[in-house]
Design a protein around this motif. Structure first.
Motif, mmCIF file in Angstrom:
data_model
loop_
_atom_site.group_PDB
_atom_site.id
_atom_site.type_symbol
_atom_site.label_atom_id
_atom_site.label_comp_id
_atom_site.label_asym_id
_atom_site.label_seq_id
_atom_site.Cartn_x
_atom_site.Cartn_y
_atom_site.Cartn_z
ATOM 1 N N ASN A 37 1.024 -1.304 -0.029
ATOM 2 C CA ASN A 37 0.065 -0.105 0.035
ATOM 3 C C ASN A 37 0.779 1.386 -0.032
ATOM 4 O O ASN A 37 1.938 1.298 0.816
ATOM 5 C CB ASN A 37 -0.822 -0.038 1.223
ATOM 6 C CG ASN A 37 -1.909 -1.169 1.224
ATOM 7 O OD1 ASN A 37 -2.349 -1.420 0.251
ATOM 8 N ND2 ASN A 37 -2.089 -1.591 2.341
ATOM 9 N N VAL A 38 0.576 2.116 -0.661
ATOM 10 C CA VAL A 38 1.360 3.510 -0.958
ATOM 11 C C VAL A 38 0.240 4.632 -1.063
ATOM 12 O O VAL A 38 -0.455 4.757 -1.540
ATOM 13 C CB VAL A 38 2.115 3.624 -2.210
ATOM 14 C CG1 VAL A 38 2.600 5.125 -2.246
ATOM 15 C CG2 VAL A 38 3.350 2.410 -2.303
ATOM 16 N N VAL A 39 0.670 5.465 0.149
ATOM 17 C CA VAL A 39 -0.151 6.700 0.267
ATOM 18 C C VAL A 39 0.490 7.967 0.104
ATOM 19 O O VAL A 39 1.773 8.170 0.612
ATOM 20 C CB VAL A 39 -0.825 6.919 1.773
ATOM 21 C CG1 VAL A 39 -1.855 8.183 1.996
ATOM 22 C CG2 VAL A 39 -1.730 5.551 1.814
ATOM 23 N N TYR A 40 0.133 8.879 -0.888
ATOM 24 C CA TYR A 40 0.949 10.057 -1.394
ATOM 25 C C TYR A 40 0.097 11.097 -0.714
ATOM 26 O O TYR A 40 -1.221 11.357 -1.110
ATOM 27 C CB TYR A 40 1.254 10.328 -2.776
ATOM 28 C CG TYR A 40 1.687 11.555 -3.133
ATOM 29 C CD1 TYR A 40 3.190 11.608 -3.006
ATOM 30 C CD2 TYR A 40 1.158 12.688 -3.093
ATOM 31 C CE1 TYR A 40 3.724 12.961 -3.329
ATOM 32 C CE2 TYR A 40 1.650 13.883 -3.578
ATOM 33 C CZ TYR A 40 3.160 14.039 -3.491
ATOM 34 O OH TYR A 40 3.851 15.209 -3.780
ATOM 35 N N GLU A 41 0.318 12.066 -0.069
ATOM 36 C CA GLU A 41 -0.323 13.234 0.667
ATOM 37 C C GLU A 41 0.219 14.491 0.062
ATOM 38 O O GLU A 41 1.743 14.581 0.142
ATOM 39 C CB GLU A 41 -0.514 13.254 2.109
ATOM 40 C CG GLU A 41 -1.153 12.033 2.570
ATOM 41 C CD GLU A 41 -1.739 12.112 4.155
ATOM 42 O OE1 GLU A 41 -1.092 12.591 4.652
ATOM 43 O OE2 GLU A 41 -2.557 11.571 4.452
ATOM 44 N N GLU A 42 -0.248 15.564 -0.069
ATOM 45 C CA GLU A 42 0.240 17.124 -0.395
ATOM 46 C C GLU A 42 -0.734 17.994 -0.042
ATOM 47 O O GLU A 42 -1.980 18.070 -0.007
ATOM 48 C CB GLU A 42 0.381 17.028 -2.183
ATOM 49 C CG GLU A 42 0.958 18.416 -2.286
ATOM 50 C CD GLU A 42 1.457 18.330 -3.829
ATOM 51 O OE1 GLU A 42 1.304 19.477 -4.318
ATOM 52 O OE2 GLU A 42 1.792 17.289 -4.452
ATOM 53 N N LEU A 43 -0.402 18.900 0.919
ATOM 54 C CA LEU A 43 -0.886 20.029 1.223
ATOM 55 C C LEU A 43 -1.036 21.277 0.510
ATOM 56 O O LEU A 43 0.157 21.718 0.063
ATOM 57 C CB LEU A 43 -0.300 20.202 2.759
ATOM 58 C CG LEU A 43 -1.224 21.332 3.682
ATOM 59 C CD1 LEU A 43 -2.805 20.494 3.877
ATOM 60 C CD2 LEU A 43 -0.509 21.541 4.930
ATOM 61 N N ALA A 44 -1.998 22.004 0.263
ATOM 62 C CA ALA A 44 -1.975 23.241 -0.652
ATOM 63 C C ALA A 44 -1.404 24.386 0.258
ATOM 64 O O ALA A 44 -1.472 24.216 1.450
ATOM 65 C CB ALA A 44 -3.423 23.497 -0.812
ATOM 66 N N PRO A 45 -0.855 25.327 -0.241
ATOM 67 C CA PRO A 45 -0.259 26.609 0.408
ATOM 68 C C PRO A 45 -1.010 27.085 1.752
ATOM 69 O O PRO A 45 -0.438 27.208 2.803
ATOM 70 C CB PRO A 45 0.051 27.598 -0.553
ATOM 71 C CG PRO A 45 0.130 26.555 -1.975
ATOM 72 C CD PRO A 45 -0.713 25.612 -1.737
ATOM 73 N N LYS A 46 -2.421 27.237 1.479
ATOM 74 C CA LYS A 46 -3.302 27.469 2.611
ATOM 75 C C LYS A 46 -4.321 26.627 2.912
ATOM 76 O O LYS A 46 -4.990 26.716 3.769
ATOM 77 C CB LYS A 46 -4.015 28.750 1.989
ATOM 78 C CG LYS A 46 -2.998 30.224 1.799
ATOM 79 C CD LYS A 46 -3.921 31.252 1.457
ATOM 80 C CE LYS A 46 -2.870 32.325 1.118
ATOM 81 N NZ LYS A 46 -3.798 33.443 0.831
#
Length: 201
Positions: free
Chosen positions: A32-41
């Motif tokens: 299982n692979v989880v990729y997370e990315e947070l927007a600037p705000k």
């Protein structure tokens, strides 16, 4: 270039391993692979999940014998615990070769499950949409990529979110109507018509 960076991380870790190794084939099950990315705000990260992945690495090594030498990974699994995909990655063995190749095939898929990655990163929400057949071919590096995509789908409706990011379910009617007048709701647009193909660098 999320996929480029994810792939680059894999082959760089193999190249930089503290010991040399050479394995004809290596089997991986239930990865299982989880990729997370947070927007600037952003407050909640966008998330994409590849689950139940099974794969076979062929010529799994970090011993360089030629410049044009690759590890081949043939894999299958689930996208967002839903659509079944198959993929072939070609990962460079030589650290001086900054090129990888990736082929992905997704025969059918409910696009609304992608809202978990889409809505936290942009003020849009997929209301309806189904993949009939998706093929992606990428020849890339850490700098650029040549991408071919044959993306057949139907009933795509996208809404613009009015109070993003605080209220991701509030629809902006005017912007949503404009988006859906521009975006193709179906590809191909007519039954038995010629589909739009993406072929870009």
């Amino acid at each position: 270039m999320m996929q480029d960076q994810f792939t680059k991380n894999i082959y760089e870790n193999i190249q930089k391993a503290p010991v040399q190794f050479s394995i004809d084939s290596l089997v991986v099950n239930k990865l299982n692979v989880v990729y997370e990315e947070l927007a600037p705000k952003g407050k909640v990260p966008g998330k994409i999940v590849f689950s139940d992945m099974n794969g076979i690495f062929h010529d799994f090594t970090n011993i360089v014998e030629s410049r044009d030498q690759y590890i081949r990974l043939e894999a299958n699994g689930k996208l967002m615990d839903s659509g079944l995909f198959t993929a072939t990655w070609m990962l460079p063995v030589d650290s001086l070769n900054d090129n990888f190749k990736l082929n992905i095939h997704l025969p059918e898929y409910n696009l609304t499950t992608l809202n978990e990655i889409v809505s936290p990163l942009a003020p849009v929400r997929i209301e309806t949409g189904n993949v009939d057949n998706l093929t992606i071919v990428i020849n890339g590096s850490s700098i650029s990529a040549d991408i071919y995509m044959r993306f057949l789908y139907n009933d795509l409706i996208v809404n613009y979110l009015k109070n993003y990011p605080d209220d991701e379910f509030s629809k902006h009617k005017i912007y949503s109507a404009f988006i859906n007048s521009v975006v193709r709701n179906n590809n191909p647009r007519r039954k038995n018509g010629k589909p739009h193909i993406v072929d870009i660098t």
